[in-house]
Scaffold this motif. Structure first.
Motif, PDB file in Angstrom:
ATOM      1  N   ASP A 176       0.826  -1.210   0.000  1.00 43.39           N
ATOM      2  CA  ASP A 176       0.000   0.000   0.000  1.00 43.39           C
ATOM      3  C   ASP A 176       0.860   1.260   0.000  1.00 43.39           C
ATOM      4  O   ASP A 176       0.544   2.236  -0.681  1.00 43.39           O
ATOM      5  CB  ASP A 176      -0.933   0.015   1.215  1.00 43.39           C
ATOM      6  N   LYS A 177       1.962   1.228   0.759  1.00 40.25           N
ATOM      7  CA  LYS A 177       2.867   2.383   0.805  1.00 40.25           C
ATOM      8  C   LYS A 177       3.479   2.625  -0.577  1.00 40.25           C
ATOM      9  O   LYS A 177       3.546   3.767  -1.041  1.00 40.25           O
ATOM     10  CB  LYS A 177       3.982   2.152   1.825  1.00 40.25           C
ATOM     11  N   ALA A 178       3.891   1.551  -1.247  1.00 46.27           N
ATOM     12  CA  ALA A 178       4.458   1.685  -2.596  1.00 46.27           C
ATOM     13  C   ALA A 178       3.417   2.264  -3.556  1.00 46.27           C
ATOM     14  O   ALA A 178       3.729   3.138  -4.367  1.00 46.27           O
ATOM     15  CB  ALA A 178       4.972   0.341  -3.102  1.00 46.27           C
ATOM     16  N   ALA A 179       2.178   1.793  -3.451  1.00 45.13           N
ATOM     17  CA  ALA A 179       1.109   2.305  -4.316  1.00 45.13           C
ATOM     18  C   ALA A 179       0.867   3.791  -4.053  1.00 45.13           C
ATOM     19  O   ALA A 179       0.664   4.568  -4.996  1.00 45.13           O
ATOM     20  CB  ALA A 179      -0.172   1.503  -4.098  1.00 45.13           C
ATOM     21  N   GLN A 180       0.903   4.197  -2.787  1.00 44.60           N
ATOM     22  CA  GLN A 180       0.680   5.609  -2.446  1.00 44.60           C
ATOM     23  C   GLN A 180       1.807   6.488  -2.982  1.00 44.60           C
ATOM     24  O   GLN A 180       1.556   7.555  -3.550  1.00 44.60           O
ATOM     25  CB  GLN A 180       0.569   5.779  -0.927  1.00 44.60           C
ATOM     26  N   VAL A 181       3.044   6.034  -2.839  1.00 45.89           N
ATOM     27  CA  VAL A 181       4.185   6.802  -3.358  1.00 45.89           C
ATOM     28  C   VAL A 181       4.088   6.906  -4.880  1.00 45.89           C
ATOM     29  O   VAL A 181       4.324   7.975  -5.452  1.00 45.89           O
ATOM     30  CB  VAL A 181       5.520   6.175  -2.906  1.00 45.89           C
ATOM     31  N   MET A 182       3.730   5.821  -5.542  1.00 46.66           N
ATOM     32  CA  MET A 182       3.563   5.854  -6.995  1.00 46.66           C
ATOM     33  C   MET A 182       2.488   6.864  -7.390  1.00 46.66           C
ATOM     34  O   MET A 182       2.674   7.654  -8.331  1.00 46.66           O
ATOM     35  CB  MET A 182       3.191   4.456  -7.521  1.00 46.66           C
ATOM     36  N   ASP A 183       1.374   6.835  -6.701  1.00 43.28           N
ATOM     37  CA  ASP A 183       0.277   7.746  -6.997  1.00 43.28           C
ATOM     38  C   ASP A 183       0.720   9.200  -6.803  1.00 43.28           C
ATOM     39  O   ASP A 183       0.431  10.060  -7.647  1.00 43.28           O
ATOM     40  CB  ASP A 183      -0.922   7.423  -6.100  1.00 43.28           C
ATOM     41  N   SER A 202      13.834   9.494   0.853  1.00 41.70           N
ATOM     42  CA  SER A 202      13.713   8.485   1.911  1.00 41.70           C
ATOM     43  C   SER A 202      12.366   7.768   1.847  1.00 41.70           C
ATOM     44  O   SER A 202      12.289   6.566   2.118  1.00 41.70           O
ATOM     45  CB  SER A 202      13.939   9.100   3.299  1.00 41.70           C
ATOM     46  N   GLN A 203      11.308   8.478   1.452  1.00 38.06           N
ATOM     47  CA  GLN A 203      10.004   7.833   1.284  1.00 38.06           C
ATOM     48  C   GLN A 203      10.039   6.848   0.121  1.00 38.06           C
ATOM     49  O   GLN A 203       9.471   5.761   0.206  1.00 38.06           O
ATOM     50  CB  GLN A 203       8.908   8.877   1.045  1.00 38.06           C
ATOM     51  N   ILE A 204      10.704   7.240  -0.952  1.00 39.80           N
ATOM     52  CA  ILE A 204      10.827   6.360  -2.121  1.00 39.80           C
ATOM     53  C   ILE A 204      11.627   5.120  -1.753  1.00 39.80           C
ATOM     54  O   ILE A 204      11.225   3.991  -2.047  1.00 39.80           O
ATOM     55  CB  ILE A 204      11.461   7.109  -3.310  1.00 39.80           C
ATOM     56  N   ASP A 205      12.759   5.331  -1.074  1.00 40.40           N
ATOM     57  CA  ASP A 205      13.602   4.199  -0.668  1.00 40.40           C
ATOM     58  C   ASP A 205      12.850   3.255   0.261  1.00 40.40           C
ATOM     59  O   ASP A 205      12.945   2.035   0.130  1.00 40.40           O
ATOM     60  CB  ASP A 205      14.877   4.696   0.021  1.00 40.40           C
ATOM     61  N   SER A 206      12.111   3.814   1.181  1.00 45.08           N
ATOM     62  CA  SER A 206      11.330   2.993   2.118  1.00 45.08           C
ATOM     63  C   SER A 206      10.274   2.182   1.382  1.00 45.08           C
ATOM     64  O   SER A 206      10.063   1.003   1.680  1.00 45.08           O
ATOM     65  CB  SER A 206      10.672   3.891   3.167  1.00 45.08           C
ATOM     66  N   ALA A 207       9.623   2.806   0.389  1.00 44.85           N
ATOM     67  CA  ALA A 207       8.585   2.103  -0.371  1.00 44.85           C
ATOM     68  C   ALA A 207       9.180   1.024  -1.267  1.00 44.85           C
ATOM     69  O   ALA A 207       8.525   0.017  -1.549  1.00 44.85           O
ATOM     70  CB  ALA A 207       7.785   3.095  -1.205  1.00 44.85           C
ATOM     71  N   MET A 208      10.421   1.209  -1.697  1.00 37.36           N
ATOM     72  CA  MET A 208      11.072   0.217  -2.562  1.00 37.36           C
ATOM     73  C   MET A 208      11.647  -0.960  -1.782  1.00 37.36           C
ATOM     74  O   MET A 208      11.903  -2.010  -2.357  1.00 37.36           O
ATOM     75  CB  MET A 208      12.191   0.871  -3.368  1.00 37.36           C
ATOM     76  N   PHE A 209      11.838  -0.783  -0.486  1.00 35.38           N
ATOM     77  CA  PHE A 209      12.447  -1.845   0.316  1.00 35.38           C
ATOM     78  C   PHE A 209      11.464  -3.010   0.479  1.00 35.38           C
ATOM     79  O   PHE A 209      10.337  -2.831   0.915  1.00 35.38           O
ATOM     80  CB  PHE A 209      12.849  -1.325   1.695  1.00 35.38           C
TER      81      PHE A 209
END
Length: 176
Positions: A73-80, A91-98
């Motif tokens: 869900d976090k990855a989807a939110q960052v993508m959106d 850091s948000q992108i890196d966290s979502a990619m982990f």
């Protein structure tokens, strides 16, 4: 004289056309950032798909399954957010990619425990540095308890989510 002026004008015009055509071929900063943005979105989508797949794996257990779902869900939110031009920190992108591993080797577990102990020591030091402000000192105390809980769960081979590990590694940031 008239021919010379016309020739000079034609030469300048053709030079300008040539320069414009070259600059159109050169990668501009926005083209480069668009390509990087597309790559970032592709990597986020791949991480999201792995997280969703891991969440459906019955062998990971309920805590990890929920953690993988939250990470998807976090990855989807960052993508959106990125697709809609909103600011997203690196850091948000890196966290979502982990994508957390499904299991830890003894060496990985020992390294995490070491990092959690370090975070716990910083929390303890922060508590002492901020005893004059009980609210801030309490934040450090709570973080120390989260680190202790994560250490205990790792040492006793209990199920623990990466969210709990991340919370144990977090250190409150205050400026003295």
């Amino acid at each position: 004289m008239k021919n010379r002026t016309l020739r000079m004008t034609a030469t300048i015009a053709s030079a300008l056309c040539f320069a414009v055509s070259l600059s159109a071929c050169a990668p501009t900063e926005s083209n480069v950032s668009n390509v990087q943005g597309e790559r970032t979105l592709e990597r986020l989508q791949a991480a999201r798909e792995i997280d969703l797949s891991n969440a459906k794996d019955p062998e990971v257990g309920p805590a990890a399954s929920g953690d993988y779902s939250l990470r998807a869900d976090k990855a989807a939110q960052v993508m959106d957010d990125l697709e809609h031009g909103q600011y997203v920190s690196q850091s948000q992108i890196d966290s979502a990619m982990f994508v957390p591993p499904k299991s830890l080797s003894p060496a990985q577990k020992a390294q995490l425990i070491k990092e959690l102990n370090y975070a716990k020591n910083l929390d303890d030091r922060g508590w002492w540095d901020w005893t004059r402000d009980p609210v801030i000192a309490q934040d450090f105390s709570v973080q120390k308890k989260k680190a202790n809980r994560a250490i205990r769960d790792l040492e006793t081979d209990q199920q623990i989510s990466w969210s709990e590990i991340d919370e144990g590694l977090a250190i409150p940031r205050y400026n003295p």
